[in-house]
Design an enzyme around this catalytic site. Structure first.
Site, mmCIF file in Angstrom:
data_model
loop_
_atom_site.group_PDB
_atom_site.id
_atom_site.type_symbol
_atom_site.label_atom_id
_atom_site.label_comp_id
_atom_site.label_asym_id
_atom_site.label_seq_id
_atom_site.Cartn_x
_atom_site.Cartn_y
_atom_site.Cartn_z
ATOM 1 N N ARG A 273 0.825 -1.157 -0.179
ATOM 2 C CA ARG A 273 -0.069 0.063 -0.060
ATOM 3 C C ARG A 273 1.122 1.368 0.143
ATOM 4 O O ARG A 273 1.600 1.508 1.046
ATOM 5 C CB ARG A 273 -0.881 -0.097 1.068
ATOM 6 C CG ARG A 273 -1.942 0.910 1.294
ATOM 7 C CD ARG A 273 -2.466 0.925 2.577
ATOM 8 N NE ARG A 273 -1.761 1.559 3.630
ATOM 9 C CZ ARG A 273 -1.708 1.293 4.887
ATOM 10 N NH1 ARG A 273 -2.146 0.341 5.377
ATOM 11 N NH2 ARG A 273 -0.861 2.106 5.560
ATOM 12 N N HIS A 277 -3.465 4.157 4.886
ATOM 13 C CA HIS A 277 -4.710 3.277 4.937
ATOM 14 C C HIS A 277 -5.903 3.824 4.528
ATOM 15 O O HIS A 277 -6.562 3.140 3.780
ATOM 16 C CB HIS A 277 -4.642 2.826 6.379
ATOM 17 C CG HIS A 277 -6.016 2.127 6.758
ATOM 18 N ND1 HIS A 277 -6.106 0.616 6.104
ATOM 19 C CD2 HIS A 277 -7.157 2.408 7.278
ATOM 20 C CE1 HIS A 277 -7.541 0.401 6.505
ATOM 21 N NE2 HIS A 277 -7.807 1.275 7.383
ATOM 22 N N TYR A 286 4.280 5.111 11.154
ATOM 23 C CA TYR A 286 4.747 3.675 11.474
ATOM 24 C C TYR A 286 5.614 3.011 10.478
ATOM 25 O O TYR A 286 5.665 1.708 10.597
ATOM 26 C CB TYR A 286 3.362 2.964 11.816
ATOM 27 C CG TYR A 286 2.365 3.074 10.784
ATOM 28 C CD1 TYR A 286 2.479 2.240 9.573
ATOM 29 C CD2 TYR A 286 1.304 3.930 10.894
ATOM 30 C CE1 TYR A 286 1.634 2.217 8.693
ATOM 31 C CE2 TYR A 286 0.447 3.954 9.944
ATOM 32 C CZ TYR A 286 0.459 3.265 8.560
ATOM 33 O OH TYR A 286 -0.505 3.325 7.782
#
Lengths: 379, 503
Positions: A273, A277, A286
């Site tokens: 990805r 998100h 992160y």
């Protein structure tokens, strides 16, 4: 009688499928390298014409443009949220294009690329994210179920649908989409158990994009995800999710097997990805920028473009044409989004049941009356 | 060719599901720049993420309405763009709102009922007082009564007696009419049963299921309860004027404003003398440093009570010597010397944790920090390489440091590079504390007030001068043993300055 000299015997759970337990064999089915070189795989061959290749490229490019425009619209306050597919175009276009018309897709909320291949109008997807309806397309006509936001729930729907196909004697299959995070959900495991028990014509297509929002895959599974299929008793295969040709070949084979009564298959499309998100997420919190840079080198669109131009399958005019088409699509999405009318307040009663109940009809009437009691206009 | 000017202002959108504000980190365009659709205009940081906002229109930047670094409410215009009459990829002219660029009422960014600005998610920022939309005349109470409870959710509704009108008993009266079936409405039914049960408890208090419950709960809707709670208004003191004796927002407002309930005013948001101070400057820096320190370095604090009578006597003698003429011989001077001597013996205490390198940096010299209260707030200047100074020089350095700090003239260089710190809380008359490490250091010593106390001295209870030391240290670097030895040694020097000769 010999003494206890037995060693642990590895039993292949699926005759014919290699025992993937030990040592870990993380084989990746690939037909197009990141550099755009065509390679062959012994189990998955693909005979594909130049027209088809160009058409695949067109899908990838247009879907990416749609996605970028939707992200921008969210940032401009025009969409409530957007779940970007950036980086996962090949996995979705490959899977969608592998489907037969009578097959049924059960998407998550990120399968914009699959929606595209099923002929769903991008504005019908966008209207859901603008909050003016619950998804504007016809799931039966398009063979593309409504988006499911509950993580993993659609795998149960797909399995149930597939069992229905089985009972109807239909030669179709269900394609259940899920992410890597969903594999930790109970219902996904239940769906796989049922699918195996009934040998249901369903293919579990897992886009392993490496992160369940912020949780990396290593935290969720000690084994490569495709190896889990062995525990459920059906084949699992890992495919390069950024290779549209490999995804197409692997998914076609799995769907064909399902239609022929060979039961389910688990496909792990190994991808990344590249965006957040959703628009509410900040991936820089992160994951490292270096990781993203690494995956940019495996970009699904760039490799097909390299393959097309190097092989003389497409020229500059073709790519320019696609770019112009993408611009038009983006403009249409932009104006179409801004022009979307707000739904009438009473519309929320209309799709609760297939057939209106007397109670709901009464509620609707009361609600309309209540709204009419205000001096201002209708909203 | 005439160029029509069309000014449009872009309002800060909710970029992350229910956000109410965002900080403009930086502008990526300047006034006069030509921008295209989706060209990044600025970077905005919200509670959830830092994102770039793309331009919704093509045109020329006319005005940036906020400086970088400003916190802006969602829905507030942040930039004005002259689209020159052409949307440039924007919505077609028919779809465009009014010429002034204001979205029409009800559209995103436009006005919404209750004076709010419509945003896609959540309610968005409130800009004016909430106000009910006017009802059409002729909407009688009876009509309302049928509009709401007319829907039948339960069984046997059709032959149920008609629901009470406004004149009759209210739906949730203080003495509920048990004959009529209540309207089933989610948890309300449960709430009502609880209420009925509570009323019964009142009638038979011996059962004591709901202790402390004096009377029936006053009737008010949850938002009004919250409102009253925020204002510190006790609902049981009010008489409701709403339907069925329900307490309304206006009743609460009247209770706050009116002289009838003078007791209700103080507390909460409505206090007269409340002052709100913007957090900036030294306060902001202190807050950031303390949070960073407290939540990265695991603090351990140890305490030691010391008889410093001999030190105080020595202080008198030294102050009389010519070397100390013109400088202050304070108890702090001895504490500073004690820390320097102890740090010499236990250099690990004078060190830093380097998270990035995963190393402990043991400093070659002691830059002794002294926490100083100044008119602007707390600062911690330090004396560079304090270990090399003789006692009179150290006294002079301490005096100069505190004078400079109080005058607010401490140079930034004097506040960086500290390696260990002393905080003299004793000057404020307190005994001790649990100091928080100056970020980057591994130890801080709090020095309490020197008091005359009954103390066992040579087997007898005597009046002695006693103080308390508190040492906080970073347990990543300093273990309990090392910290204890350091503290005991520093204490020993203060107890018996002569012991310093042994170091």
């Amino acid at each position: 009688m010999t003494a206890k000299t037995s060693t642990t015997e590895m039993v292949d759970p699926v005759p014919g499928a290699a025992a993937p337990h030990l040592p870990q064999r993380t084989e990746l089915v690939q037909l197009l390298t990141p550099e755009g070189d065509r390679v062959e795989h012994p189990d998955y061959s693909l005979d594909i014409s130049g027209d088809e290749l160009r058409s695949l490229y067109r899908d990838l490019a247009l879907v990416r443009r749609w996605d970028l425009e939707a992200t921008a619209l969210q940032r401009q306050g025009e969409l409530g949220i957007w779940a970007s597919l950036l980086g996962q175009e090949a996995a979705q276009i490959g899977a969608g294009r592998a489907m037969a018309e009578s097959d049924m897709a059960f998407p998550t909320y990120r399968e914009h690329g699959v929606a595209w291949t099923r002929g769903v109008d991008p504005l019908h997807v966008i209207s859901l994210f603008r909050g003016v309806d619950n998804g504007g397309w016809d799931p039966v006509a398009t063979g593309f179920n409504l988006y499911t936001v509950v993580i993993g729930a659609q795998t149960l729907h797909a399995t149930g649908y597939a069992m229905g196909l089985q009972r109807d004697g239909a030669e179709s299959a269900a394609l259940a989409f899920l992410g890597d995070g969903a594999t930790s959900q109970g219902e996904v495991n239940e769906a796989m158990i049922w699918a195996a028990s009934f040998s249901a014509p369903v293919v579990f297509f897992c886009q392993n994009n490496q992160y369940a929002i912020s949780v990396p895959l290593e935290r969720q599974s000690r084994v490569p995800l495709y190896q889990r299929a062995a525990g459920f008793g059906f084949p699992g295969v890992r495919v390069d999710g950024n290779d549209v040709l490999a995804v197409l070949a692997v998914t076609k084979a799995a769907l064909a097997a399902a239609r022929e009564g060979q039961g389910p298959t688990f496909i792990e499309a190994f991808t990344y990805r590249m965006g957040a998100h959703t628009t509410s997420d900040d991936p820089t919190r992160y994951r490292l920028a270096s990781e993203l840079e690494e995956w940019k080198l495996r970009d699904p669109i760039a490799r097909l473009k390299a393959h097309l131009s190097r092989g003389g399958v497409a020229d500059t005019a073709f790519f320019t044409g696609i770019e112009a088409e993408a611009d038009e699509l983006a403009a249409r999405i932009r104006s179409g989004t801004l022009e979307m009318p707000d739904p009438a307040p009473a519309a929320m009663f209309d799709f609760v049941y297939a057939e209106q109940t007397p109670q709901l009809a009464q509620q609707r009437a009361d609600f309309v009356q209540y709204h009419a009691s205000f001096e201002e206009g209708e909203h | 060719m005439t160029r029509t000017s069309a000014l449009r202002s872009f309002k800060l959108p909710d970029v992350g599901e229910g956000l109410t504000e965002g900080e403009i980190i930086q502008w990526l365009v300047a006034v006069g720049d030509t921008v295209t659709v989706n060209q990044p205009l600025c970077e905005v940081e919200t509670a959830k993420a830092a994102v770039e906002l793309p331009s919704p229109w093509a045109g020329t930047v006319v005005e940036l309405l906020f400086e970088a670094g400003t916190m802006v409410d969602v829905g507030t215009p942040i930039i004005t763009i002259d689209t020159g009459g052409a949307g440039g990829g924007g919505p077609s002219p028919e779809a465009e709102p009014a010429d002034d660029g204001e979205p029409a009422a009800g559209l995103i960014g436009g006005s919404a009922p209750g004076g709010r600005t419509a945003v896609l998610v959540g309610y968005g920022p409130r800009t004016t007082e909430a106000r009910r939309r006017p009802r059409r005349s002729g909407t009688s109470a009876a009509a309302r009564a049928t509009a709401l409870p007319g829907a039948d959710y339960g069984s046997g509704g059709a032959d149920r007696p008609p629901l009470p009108t406004d004149d009759g008993p209210p739906l949730l009266a203080t003495a509920p009419d048990m004959r009529s079936k209540p309207v089933r409405h989610g948890g309300l039914e449960v709430g009502r049963q609880a209420e009925v049960a509570a009323l019964r408890e009142d009638a038979a208090p011996a059962r004591g299921v709901a202790p402390g419950r004096r009377g029936p709960r006053p009737l008010a809707k949850p938002p009004v309860r919250k409102y009253a709670k925020d204002l510190g208004v006790d609902l049981t003191t009010l008489t409701g004027t709403g339907t069925g004796g329900c307490i309304t927002r206006a009743d609460v407002d009247a209770a706050v404003a009116g002289p009838t309930t003078p007791d209700a005013a103080p507390s909460g948001r409505g206090t007269a003398g409340e002052e709100r101070i913007p957090v900036k400057g030294v306060r902001k820096a202190t807050a950031a440093a303390m949070v960073a320190s407290a939540f990265t370095a695991p603090h351990v604090t140890e305490f030691l009570t010391v008889d410093v009578t001999r030190m105080m006597k020595l202080r008198g003698r030294l102050a009389a010597r010519p070397e100390f003429a013109g400088v202050k011989v304070s108890p702090l001077l001895f504490v500073a010397k004690a820390v320097l001597l102890a740090a010499q013996r236990y250099p690990m205490v004078n060190s830093s944790w380097d998270e990035a390198a995963q190393e402990i940096v043991v400093h070659g010299q002691v830059n002794l920090g002294i926490a100083a209260a100044t008119p602007r707030g707390l600062i911690v200047p330090n004396i560079k390489d304090a270990g090399r100074l003789a006692l009179p020089e150290l006294a002079a350095a301490l005096g100069e440091l505190t004078e400079t700090a109080r005058a607010g003239r401490t140079a930034p260089a004097d506040m960086t590079g500290g390696t260990i710190t002393i905080t003299n809380v004793g000057v404020f008359g307190v005994d001790t504390g649990t100091p928080i490490l100056n970020p980057g250091e591994s130890a801080i010593l709090a020095f309490g007030a020197v008091r005359e106390m009954p103390w066992v001295h040579k087997g007898r209870i005597r009046v002695r001068q006693v103080t308390q030391l508190a040492l906080s240290f970073d347990h990543r670097v300093v273990d309990g043993e090392l910290g204890s030895r350091f503290l005991a040694d520093a204490g020993a020097v203060l107890h018996d300055p002569g012991s310093a000769l042994a170091y």
